[in-house]
Design a protein around this motif. Structure first.
Motif, short mmCIF file in Angstrom:
data_model
loop_
_atom_site.label_atom_id
_atom_site.label_comp_id
_atom_site.label_asym_id
_atom_site.label_seq_id
_atom_site.Cartn_x
_atom_site.Cartn_y
_atom_site.Cartn_z
N THR A 158 5.39 63.76 -4.38
CA THR A 158 5.37 65.20 -4.13
C THR A 158 4.02 65.71 -3.67
O THR A 158 3.91 66.81 -3.17
N ILE A 161 10.28 76.29 -3.28
CA ILE A 161 11.30 75.58 -2.51
C ILE A 161 10.69 74.43 -1.73
O ILE A 161 11.32 73.36 -1.58
N GLU A 162 9.46 74.60 -1.27
CA GLU A 162 8.78 73.48 -0.58
C GLU A 162 8.67 72.27 -1.50
O GLU A 162 8.91 71.13 -1.08
N ARG A 212 10.63 71.75 -4.20
CA ARG A 212 12.00 71.30 -4.48
C ARG A 212 12.50 70.35 -3.39
O ARG A 212 13.19 69.38 -3.69
N ARG A 213 12.16 70.64 -2.14
CA ARG A 213 12.66 69.82 -1.04
C ARG A 213 12.10 68.40 -1.08
O ARG A 213 12.67 67.50 -0.46
N ARG A 214 11.01 68.20 -1.81
CA ARG A 214 10.46 66.85 -1.98
C ARG A 214 11.15 66.10 -3.11
O ARG A 214 10.95 64.90 -3.29
N TYR A 228 14.69 67.23 -4.35
CA TYR A 228 16.14 67.31 -4.17
C TYR A 228 16.48 67.41 -2.69
O TYR A 228 15.71 67.98 -1.91
N GLU A 229 17.62 66.91 -2.33
CA GLU A 229 18.07 66.97 -0.95
C GLU A 229 19.23 67.94 -0.81
O GLU A 229 20.11 67.98 -1.67
N GLU A 230 19.21 68.70 0.27
CA GLU A 230 20.37 69.53 0.57
C GLU A 230 21.54 68.64 0.97
O GLU A 230 21.35 67.50 1.41
N ARG A 244 22.44 74.46 -0.65
CA ARG A 244 21.35 74.90 0.22
C ARG A 244 20.25 75.55 -0.61
O ARG A 244 20.54 76.22 -1.62
N MET A 245 19.01 75.39 -0.19
CA MET A 245 17.86 76.03 -0.83
C MET A 245 17.30 77.12 0.09
O MET A 245 17.21 76.91 1.31
N GLY A 281 14.01 79.73 0.55
CA GLY A 281 12.66 80.10 0.15
C GLY A 281 12.40 81.58 0.34
O GLY A 281 12.16 82.02 1.48
#
Length: 275
Positions: free
Chosen positions: A3, A118-119, A121-123, A125-127, A132-133, A135
């Motif tokens: 991360t 959210i930045e 989180r994207r590292r 969890y994957e959409e 969907r996430m 920000g």
């Protein structure tokens, strides 16, 4: 995937605290929540979870996982009745509820939090299809326009509303109840004296300073007339779930002290066509 070093110091730091407590619970002999997703996330985040300031919050672990467990059960009940629902998890932090719950295949789930959260989180969890996430600050009116309003909605606001101002809470919940034809709202709230005490917290604990208090469901119904109370309960009332007999005894004692037993409550409200 690493991360990168995480260095949240304001209220965003509290999301690391709750993640840490859920991860520790999952690794205990008798977990309450059993959130293995949290344990995996902790292993992937470059942060010193053994630091003094993190360990100093350990006394709150049972509160964190008891709160999440009850909200999970309420959410599961709603999604059983509405297997094609839309879910909004507001102020999601690093919570992996969308992965922790056994979701019906057609559920549409949106996790919403500040762009920097959210930045991160994207590292972790994957959409995926149906997940969907977003920000954005939850108080920004623009993000809600991105959410289709054609299904019943479940709104989760765990560990969020008490950090907003009352007018922000009113505006946010009014926008939601006006956009969707019906659904349920699940959240936790702290009573007045807890919020007052939180404003005096020093040092790193100042991240837990709160702004909005609620002393019972009737206050919410007055604030947002569209909401109908379905259920409310004190987090301490769930102490029977605690496996450790010593810790369970402590929480059972707290549940007998009027000033303390209702200090943190869980709320379940319905609005519109929510059956």
């Amino acid at each position: 995937m690493a991360t990168g070093t995480v260095d949240f110091t304001d209220v965003k730091w509290t999301m690391l605290v709750t993640l840490y407590h859920r991860a520790r619970d999952s690794r205990s002999a008798r977990p309450i929540l059993g959130d293995t997703v949290a344990a995996e996330a902790v292993d992937r985040i470059d942060y010193d979870f053994d630091s003094f300031r993190m360990r100093a919050t350990s006394g709150d672990r049972a509160l964190v996982v008891l709160r999440a467990k009850q909200l999970d059960e309420w959410a599961g009940d709603f999604l059983t009745r509405h297997p094609e629902a839309t879910v909004l998890q507001l102020g999601c932090g690093l919570d992996g509820r969308a992965f922790r719950l056994d979701l019906p295949e057609r559920v549409r789930w949106f996790d919403v939090d500040l762009p920097e959260v959210i930045e991160l989180r994207r590292r972790i969890y994957e959409e995926r299809p149906g997940y969907r996430m977003i920000g954005s600050s939850v108080t920004d009116p623009e993000w809600l326009a991105e959410i289709p309003a054609d299904r019943p909605v479940l709104v989760l606001a765990e560990g969020l509303l008490m950090y907003l101002e009352q007018e922000q809470v009113r505006t946010l919940l009014t926008r939601i109840t006006e956009r969707f034809s019906g659904g349920e709202l699940l959240f936790d709230g702290a009573v007045s004296w807890v919020v007052r005490v939180s404003r005096m917290l020093p040092g790193f604990t100042s991240a837990f300073r709160m702004n909005w208090s609620v002393d019972g469901g009737a206050e919410i119904e007055h604030l947002i007339p569209a909401l109908r109370r379905l259920e409310e309960r004190a987090v301490t009332s769930e102490s029977g779930r605690i496996g450790d007999p010593v810790l369970r005894g402590v929480y059972e004692l707290i549940a007998r002290i009027p000033l303390l037993k209702d200090s943190l409550r869980l709320y379940r409200f319905a609005f519109g066509k929510s059956a």
